[in-house]
Design a protein around this motif. Structure first.
Motif, short mmCIF file in Angstrom:
data_model
loop_
_atom_site.label_atom_id
_atom_site.label_comp_id
_atom_site.label_asym_id
_atom_site.label_seq_id
_atom_site.Cartn_x
_atom_site.Cartn_y
_atom_site.Cartn_z
N ILE A 136 0.83 -1.20 0.00
CA ILE A 136 0.00 0.00 0.00
C ILE A 136 0.87 1.25 0.00
O ILE A 136 0.59 2.23 -0.70
N ASN A 137 1.95 1.24 0.77
CA ASN A 137 2.88 2.38 0.76
C ASN A 137 3.41 2.62 -0.65
O ASN A 137 3.46 3.75 -1.13
N ASP A 138 3.82 1.55 -1.32
CA ASP A 138 4.39 1.69 -2.65
C ASP A 138 3.36 2.23 -3.64
O ASP A 138 3.69 3.08 -4.47
N LEU A 139 2.11 1.76 -3.56
CA LEU A 139 1.07 2.28 -4.44
C LEU A 139 0.85 3.77 -4.18
O LEU A 139 0.70 4.57 -5.11
N GLY A 140 0.83 4.17 -2.93
CA GLY A 140 0.59 5.56 -2.57
C GLY A 140 1.68 6.50 -3.03
O GLY A 140 1.43 7.66 -3.34
N TYR A 141 2.92 6.00 -3.09
CA TYR A 141 4.04 6.85 -3.48
C TYR A 141 4.56 6.57 -4.89
O TYR A 141 5.58 7.11 -5.30
N GLY A 142 3.88 5.71 -5.62
CA GLY A 142 4.27 5.46 -7.00
C GLY A 142 5.50 4.59 -7.18
O GLY A 142 6.16 4.64 -8.21
N HIS A 143 5.83 3.79 -6.17
CA HIS A 143 6.96 2.87 -6.27
C HIS A 143 6.42 1.47 -6.55
O HIS A 143 5.25 1.21 -6.47
N GLY A 144 7.32 0.59 -6.83
CA GLY A 144 6.91 -0.79 -7.02
C GLY A 144 8.07 -1.65 -7.41
O GLY A 144 9.18 -1.17 -7.65
N GLY A 145 7.82 -2.94 -7.44
CA GLY A 145 8.86 -3.88 -7.83
C GLY A 145 10.00 -3.88 -6.85
O GLY A 145 9.85 -3.67 -5.66
N ALA A 146 11.21 -4.07 -7.36
CA ALA A 146 12.39 -4.21 -6.51
C ALA A 146 12.77 -2.92 -5.80
O ALA A 146 13.47 -2.95 -4.80
N ASP A 147 12.29 -1.75 -6.31
CA ASP A 147 12.68 -0.50 -5.65
C ASP A 147 11.69 -0.04 -4.60
O ASP A 147 11.89 0.95 -3.94
N GLY A 148 10.60 -0.76 -4.41
CA GLY A 148 9.58 -0.34 -3.47
C GLY A 148 9.81 -0.89 -2.07
O GLY A 148 10.53 -1.85 -1.86
N ILE A 149 9.17 -0.26 -1.10
CA ILE A 149 9.29 -0.68 0.28
C ILE A 149 8.71 -2.08 0.47
O ILE A 149 9.15 -2.83 1.33
N ALA A 150 7.75 -2.47 -0.35
CA ALA A 150 7.19 -3.82 -0.23
C ALA A 150 8.27 -4.88 -0.37
O ALA A 150 8.12 -5.98 0.16
N ALA A 151 9.37 -4.55 -1.03
CA ALA A 151 10.47 -5.51 -1.16
C ALA A 151 11.02 -5.91 0.20
O ALA A 151 11.57 -7.00 0.36
N ALA A 152 10.84 -5.05 1.20
CA ALA A 152 11.31 -5.38 2.55
C ALA A 152 10.40 -6.39 3.22
O ALA A 152 10.80 -7.05 4.17
N PHE A 153 9.17 -6.51 2.74
CA PHE A 153 8.19 -7.33 3.44
C PHE A 153 7.58 -8.43 2.58
O PHE A 153 6.79 -9.22 3.08
#
Length: 191
Positions: A136-153
């Protein structure tokens, strides 16, 4: 509330301790008066790889150890949560090459004076996961894939509002309210 700045530091410190255990390879680094989350899964995300300190003297004493710890983990971007009124810490960081990177704010609210609004049909999710937070953080800030915070989780496919919260003694600290962009027009904050 007699010490809003102290409440902010306690909340941030708890947040960093949580982040330091949220993914493989993550760690919490501590020295007297200083706590840091080291999350090598997202080495360029300084909001996750960040530091909270009690006073500029503690930050100064721990600084070289912080540099070494982040470098050893391969983290290339990290922040120090520094209140605008702490000119000593701001000067210390500027002198060591840090630059201003944004204005996320830690805020406080005296719960004894808080009047809860009517929540209406707002659906609270107390069971959300680390994976959902990152996505959700990555969607909100326009990140995704390997560069997004979701990569940590990791990554779980779900559309939800997620409150990341911790309870402490007589306080409750909310660290992040994340809204998927397509949900932002639903006036959830109005509830």
């Amino acid at each position: 509330m007699t010490d809003p700045a102290g409440a902010q530091r306690r909340g941030l410190r708890d947040s960093l301790r949580w982040l330091g255990g949220a993914s493989p390879g993550a760690a919490v680094w501590e020295a007297p008066g200083v706590t840091a989350a080291i999350v090598p899964a997202v080495p360029e995300r300084s909001i996750i790889n960040s530091v909270v300190y009690d006073d500029a003297g503690a930050l100064d004493a721990a600084y070289d150890g912080l540099v070494d710890a982040y470098a050893a983990a391969g983290v290339v971007a990290w922040d120090v949560w520094t209140p605008a009124f702490d000119s000593d810490a701001l000067e210390l960081l500027r002198a060591r090459g840090h630059t201003f990177d944004g204005e996320p704010a830690a805020m406080t609210l005296d719960l004894a004076r808080f009047e809860s609004p009517v929540l209406g049909d707002l659906d609270w999710d107390g069971e959300a996961t680390f994976d959902e937070l990152g996505r959700i953080n990555d969607l909100g800030y326009g990140h995704g894939g390997a560069d997004g915070i979701a990569a940590a989780f990791g990554g779980v496919q779900t559309d939800a509002v997620w409150w990341w919260k911790f309870h402490q003694a007589a306080t409750c600290a909310f660290y992040v309210l994340l809204l998927i962009p397509t949900w932002q027009a639903r006036n959830l904050l109005g509830n």
